[in-house]
Motif scaffolding. Structure first.
Motif, short mmCIF file in Angstrom:
data_model
loop_
_atom_site.label_atom_id
_atom_site.label_comp_id
_atom_site.label_asym_id
_atom_site.label_seq_id
_atom_site.Cartn_x
_atom_site.Cartn_y
_atom_site.Cartn_z
N ILE A 276 -6.20 -10.25 5.98
CA ILE A 276 -5.58 -8.95 5.68
C ILE A 276 -4.52 -8.48 6.38
O ILE A 276 -3.26 -8.15 5.75
CB ILE A 276 -6.52 -7.91 5.77
CG1 ILE A 276 -7.90 -8.12 4.73
CG2 ILE A 276 -5.96 -6.49 5.47
CD1 ILE A 276 -9.20 -7.18 4.70
N THR A 277 -4.57 -8.51 7.70
CA THR A 277 -3.21 -8.31 8.46
C THR A 277 -2.14 -9.35 8.24
O THR A 277 -0.79 -8.67 8.19
CB THR A 277 -3.61 -8.42 9.76
OG1 THR A 277 -4.71 -7.92 10.57
CG2 THR A 277 -2.26 -8.38 10.84
N GLN A 278 -2.36 -10.55 7.90
CA GLN A 278 -1.32 -11.57 7.48
C GLN A 278 -0.43 -11.10 6.19
O GLN A 278 0.57 -11.00 5.97
CB GLN A 278 -1.71 -12.98 7.54
CG GLN A 278 -0.79 -13.89 7.33
CD GLN A 278 -1.37 -15.16 7.19
OE1 GLN A 278 -2.42 -15.68 7.30
NE2 GLN A 278 -0.52 -16.27 6.61
N GLU A 279 -1.64 -10.63 5.31
CA GLU A 279 -0.95 -10.26 4.07
C GLU A 279 -0.09 -9.07 4.16
O GLU A 279 1.07 -9.06 3.47
CB GLU A 279 -2.13 -9.96 3.17
CG GLU A 279 -2.84 -11.25 2.62
CD GLU A 279 -4.01 -10.94 1.42
OE1 GLU A 279 -4.41 -9.65 1.17
OE2 GLU A 279 -4.69 -11.85 1.10
N VAL A 280 -0.45 -8.03 4.92
CA VAL A 280 0.04 -6.75 4.96
C VAL A 280 1.46 -7.18 5.94
O VAL A 280 2.85 -6.67 5.29
CB VAL A 280 -0.53 -5.71 5.92
CG1 VAL A 280 0.07 -4.51 6.48
CG2 VAL A 280 -1.87 -5.42 5.30
N THR A 281 1.48 -8.27 6.78
CA THR A 281 2.88 -8.45 7.41
C THR A 281 3.58 -8.97 6.52
O THR A 281 4.85 -8.87 6.79
CB THR A 281 2.24 -9.42 8.63
OG1 THR A 281 1.66 -8.70 9.41
CG2 THR A 281 3.62 -9.73 9.45
N GLU A 282 3.11 -9.92 5.51
CA GLU A 282 3.99 -10.62 4.76
C GLU A 282 4.57 -9.72 3.60
O GLU A 282 5.98 -9.82 3.16
CB GLU A 282 3.13 -11.53 3.73
CG GLU A 282 2.93 -12.93 4.77
CD GLU A 282 1.73 -13.87 3.99
OE1 GLU A 282 1.44 -13.43 2.90
OE2 GLU A 282 1.64 -14.86 4.41
N VAL A 283 3.94 -8.74 3.12
CA VAL A 283 4.43 -7.66 2.30
C VAL A 283 5.48 -6.96 3.01
O VAL A 283 6.52 -6.49 2.57
CB VAL A 283 3.18 -6.66 1.78
CG1 VAL A 283 3.56 -5.48 1.17
CG2 VAL A 283 2.31 -7.19 0.99
N ILE A 284 5.21 -6.54 4.17
CA ILE A 284 6.36 -5.62 4.86
C ILE A 284 7.66 -6.45 5.32
O ILE A 284 8.46 -6.11 5.04
CB ILE A 284 5.80 -5.23 6.34
CG1 ILE A 284 4.41 -4.22 6.04
CG2 ILE A 284 6.80 -4.58 7.24
CD1 ILE A 284 3.82 -3.88 7.33
N SER A 285 7.39 -7.77 5.67
CA SER A 285 8.51 -8.65 5.66
C SER A 285 9.18 -8.88 4.55
O SER A 285 10.75 -8.73 4.40
CB SER A 285 7.86 -10.11 6.32
OG SER A 285 7.38 -9.87 7.53
#
Length: 295
Positions: A276-285
């Motif tokens: 989930i953290t990785q997905e959120v990071t990818e969305v923000i990026s």
């Protein structure tokens, strides 16, 4: 999420295994209770039979030779028979291995050996090892009965009387208590008078029973029944010990499964959180990248 999915599948597999081990625990518990009741119900008869043998022995003169008490010390090349009681299946801890180990140790001793193996596990083991056993002696150890014990005793007693066997032993697991069992070997034939007599071996003179035709003939009819009782007791105790061992093994397996589920749940939550953290990071990026393009 692939890693989390794999962990979730493993959790599901462990849960399925835990259901099986828990069910096997309950089945063994039910079988153990039934076996204990059967043994308890038959014990009074065989205790009375042993007392009757004591009374008859006291009526037989010392110089009379008794066939079932003949140790045949004059025979050098002795034939030894071993009734080996194992389980029909595994998943019972060291239950089967302990019995088989005693049997293998006995086979290393001097003499001619004949194995009578009850239980599929023992037969498969000796067959795979290339160790000969009586192929016609095929008995299940499930739900021991007096009839089965009588058939087994009839076979070995006949071989003893025909002098095809000079000594007969039984290797089984004795149930000491609900937590402890012990694999051991016991001699069935020949019998010893001292095992039936009082400590001083004296006669109190209170037995006024008439033995027809003679005490010797009566004793020769009592002994086979006594051997049957001994074998039945061994079969029942072994069966009880097997169920107890399987209960303990399945309980340990169930507890291990519970501990594994706790660990897997923690790992799964961490993996899921990381995904989930990785997905959120990818969305923000991605959002930041789009913002820079607009500027």
């Amino acid at each position: 999420m692939s890693n989390a999915r794999e962990i979730k599948n493993r959790i599901s597999s462990v849960k399925d295994t835990m259901k099986i081990t828990n069910a096997m625990y309950m089945i063994s518990s039910s079988k153990l209770k039934k076996a204990k009741i059967n043994l308890k119900n038959t014990q009074p008869y065989f205790y009375s039979l042993q007392e009757a043998i004591v009374r008859v022995i006291k009526r037989i003169p010392e110089d009379v030779k008794l066939s079932y008490f003949d140790d045949r010390t004059d025979k050098i090349d002795r034939n030894k028979g071993y009734i080996v009681i194992t389980g029909d299946k595994g998943l019972a801890g060291a239950y089967n291995n302990n019995v088989i180990k005693i049997a293998e140790d006995e086979l290393k001793k001097d003499g001619n050996h004949v194995l009578f193996v009850a239980g599929n596990v023992g037969r498969s083991y000796f067959e795979n090892k290339g160790i000969n056993y009586d192929a016609e002696f095929k008995y299940t150890v499930q739900n021991p009965t007096l009839h089965r014990a009588r058939v087994i005793s009839g076979r070995v007693v006949q071989m003893f009387n025909e002098k095809k066997l000079d000594e007969i032993y039984i290797i089984y697991t004795r149930m000491i208590n609900s937590l402890e069992s012990k694999a051991e070997i016991q001699k069935i034939l020949p019998l010893r008078k001292v095992d039936f007599m009082d400590e001083d071996g004296t006669d109190d003179g209170t037995d006024e029973t008439n033995y027809i035709p003679t005490p010797h003939d009566v004793l020769n009819n009592l002994i086979p029944n006594f051997v049957t009782g001994f074998i039945y007791g061994a079969l029942t105790e072994a069966y009880s010990s097997e169920q107890n061992a399987r209960m303990m093994a399945m309980e340990a397996a169930t507890n291990n499964a519970k501990d594994m589920l706790k660990e897997l749940s923690i790992i799964y939550n961490r993996a899921r959180q990381a995904a989930i953290t990785q997905e959120v990071t990818e969305v923000i990026s991605g959002a930041k990248a789009q913002k820079r393009k607009k500027l």
